[in-house]
Design an enzyme around this catalytic site. Structure first.
Site, PDB file in Angstrom:
ATOM      1  N   ASP A 159      -2.624   3.975  -3.964  1.00  0.00           N
ATOM      2  CA  ASP A 159      -1.187   4.065  -3.657  1.00  0.00           C
ATOM      3  C   ASP A 159      -0.638   2.722  -3.171  1.00  0.00           C
ATOM      4  O   ASP A 159       0.575   2.509  -3.166  1.00  0.00           O
ATOM      5  CB  ASP A 159      -0.911   5.176  -2.625  1.00  0.00           C
ATOM      6  CG  ASP A 159      -1.641   4.996  -1.299  1.00  0.00           C
ATOM      7  OD1 ASP A 159      -2.408   4.022  -1.155  1.00  0.00           O
ATOM      8  OD2 ASP A 159      -1.456   5.841  -0.399  1.00  0.00           O
ATOM      9  N   GLU A 160      -1.548   1.805  -2.804  1.00  0.00           N
ATOM     10  CA  GLU A 160      -1.077   0.524  -2.271  1.00  0.00           C
ATOM     11  C   GLU A 160      -0.344  -0.307  -3.325  1.00  0.00           C
ATOM     12  O   GLU A 160       0.386  -1.241  -2.988  1.00  0.00           O
ATOM     13  CB  GLU A 160      -2.243  -0.267  -1.664  1.00  0.00           C
ATOM     14  CG  GLU A 160      -2.886   0.492  -0.526  1.00  0.00           C
ATOM     15  CD  GLU A 160      -3.794  -0.353   0.348  1.00  0.00           C
ATOM     16  OE1 GLU A 160      -3.550  -1.549   0.501  1.00  0.00           O
ATOM     17  OE2 GLU A 160      -4.765   0.222   0.885  1.00  0.00           O
TER      18      GLU A 160
END
Ligand code: NAD
Length: 333
Positions: A138-139
């Site tokens: 998700d980064e």
């Protein structure tokens, strides 16, 4: 089915290998890992795994069922013999995965995470591998404010060299699908927790410090929010993508368990009966993302994924695992 698991001696990869052995004993698993500081062959010998005894028996009768090869995903020549034997699916967990290290050694992240991915994609294409899954994060979406969630449509806006290298790899995976028609999927998951996590990451790091009665050093105000996902739920999601994922699609995976770093640390201290006075705030990490949170409705709706763990029970089980495996923790810390 013959599955190549790259990075299978790391945290998530080794949990996925255990998951596959338990749920698909008929599959042949080839593990490739460079065994960097984060890779550990001990992760693949799980004495607590209920399937292990059964699996040993299986392996005696089917000696190829589980194979480990030490190799660098950047080194095409050393990987080619593996592909000569035919691979049905690649699941790429291999990566440099720690944000702090990426701030210090960005080139290493470009090499492993981008060039390594491209090497695997080339091999997948050359040897007509049926499915390629990129384990992303998700980064790649950057940081959220107080509201909102990352969907698969959220524009990529990575903030750390780690996140930028993962986002670049995702774009290559997409391009190999669009250009060459490779059957690919990208999964983007939130922060994982569970057994075998290298103690540079928040939960095992803080557990080790607390058990040693050392200061628990927290970046900045400690109010950075992460969406915590039990690694077993992550493995179950990858299983669904492997078997039913629609070619070319991205799937977000998240636990819907948002907690600040401070809340997580306080849970650990409470469970270990250690004082909160051990918490020490230090200067914030450069470019520290404030909040990540995942909208996992696509994988829920399209592939029927549901997480089994809620943070409250998952974290207790995880703490118990580290306490039962304190030697593993201390050796790695
Ligand atoms: P990890 O650091 O524990 O494991 C990475 C593994 O890759 C190690 O075993 C290491 O030896 C191996 N490796 C590194 N460079 C290699 C190379 N050049 N060739 C072959 N093997 C190499 O990481 P992890 O936490 O298990 O993460 C696995 C994947 O999941 C990563 O791609 C990461 O970006 C992604 N991910 C992890 C999390 C998380 O919370 N752990 C969250 C989102 C995404």
């Amino acid at each position: 089915m013959r599955v190549l698991v790259t990075g299978g001696a790391g945290f998530v990869g080794s949990n996925f290998v255990h998951y596959l052995r338990q749920n698909y004993p008929q599959y042949e698993i080839v593990i490739v890992d460079l065994l960097t500081y984060a890779g550990n062959l001990e992760n693949l010998k799980n004495p607590e795994n209920r399937a292990q005894k059964f699996q040993k028996h299986q392996d005696r009768n089917h000696h190829k069922a589980f194979r480990f090869i030490k190799a660098d995903i950047v080194d095409k020549a050393s990987l080619r013999p593996i592909f000569n034997e035919h691979i049905d699916a690649i699941i790429n967990f291999a990566a440099e995965s720690h944000v702090d290290r990426s701030i210090r050694y960005p080139s290493l992240f470009v090499k492993t995470n981008i060039m390594g991915t491209q090497t695997l994609l080339d091999l997948a294409r050359e040897f007509k591998v049926g499915k390629y899954i990129q384990i992303s994060t998700d980064e790649v979406y950057g940081s959220l404010g107080a509201d909102g969630l990352f969907t698969e449509e959220t524009p990529l806006a990575p903030n750390s060299p780690y996140a930028a290298s993962k986002a670049s790899a995702d774009l290559l995976v997409r391009a190999y699908h669009e250009t060459y028609g490779l059957d690919v999927n990208i999964t983007r998951c939130s922060n994982n927790y569970g057994p075998y996590q290298f103690p540079e990451k928040l939960i095992p790091f803080m557990l080790f410090k607390a058990l040693s009665n050392h200061a628990l050093t927290v970046y900045g105000d400690g109010l950075n929010v992460r969406d915590w996902l039990h690694v077993e739920d992550h493995c179950r999601a990858i299983d669904l993508v492997l078997h039913n994922g629609k070619s070319g699609e991205v799937y977000n995976i998240g636990g819907n368990n948002e907690y600040t770093n401070l809340q997580v640390i306080r849970t650990l201290l409470r469970e270990l009966k250690k004082p909160e006075s051990l918490i020490t705030h230090i200067e914030d990490r450069l470019g520290h993302d404030r909040r990540y949170a995942i909208d996992a409705s696509k994988i829920r709706k399209e592939l029927g994924w549901t997480p089994k763990y809620q943070y409250e029970n998952g974290i207790k089980q995880t703490i118990k695992w580290y306490l039962n495996n304190e030697e593993w923790l201390r050796k790695k810390a």
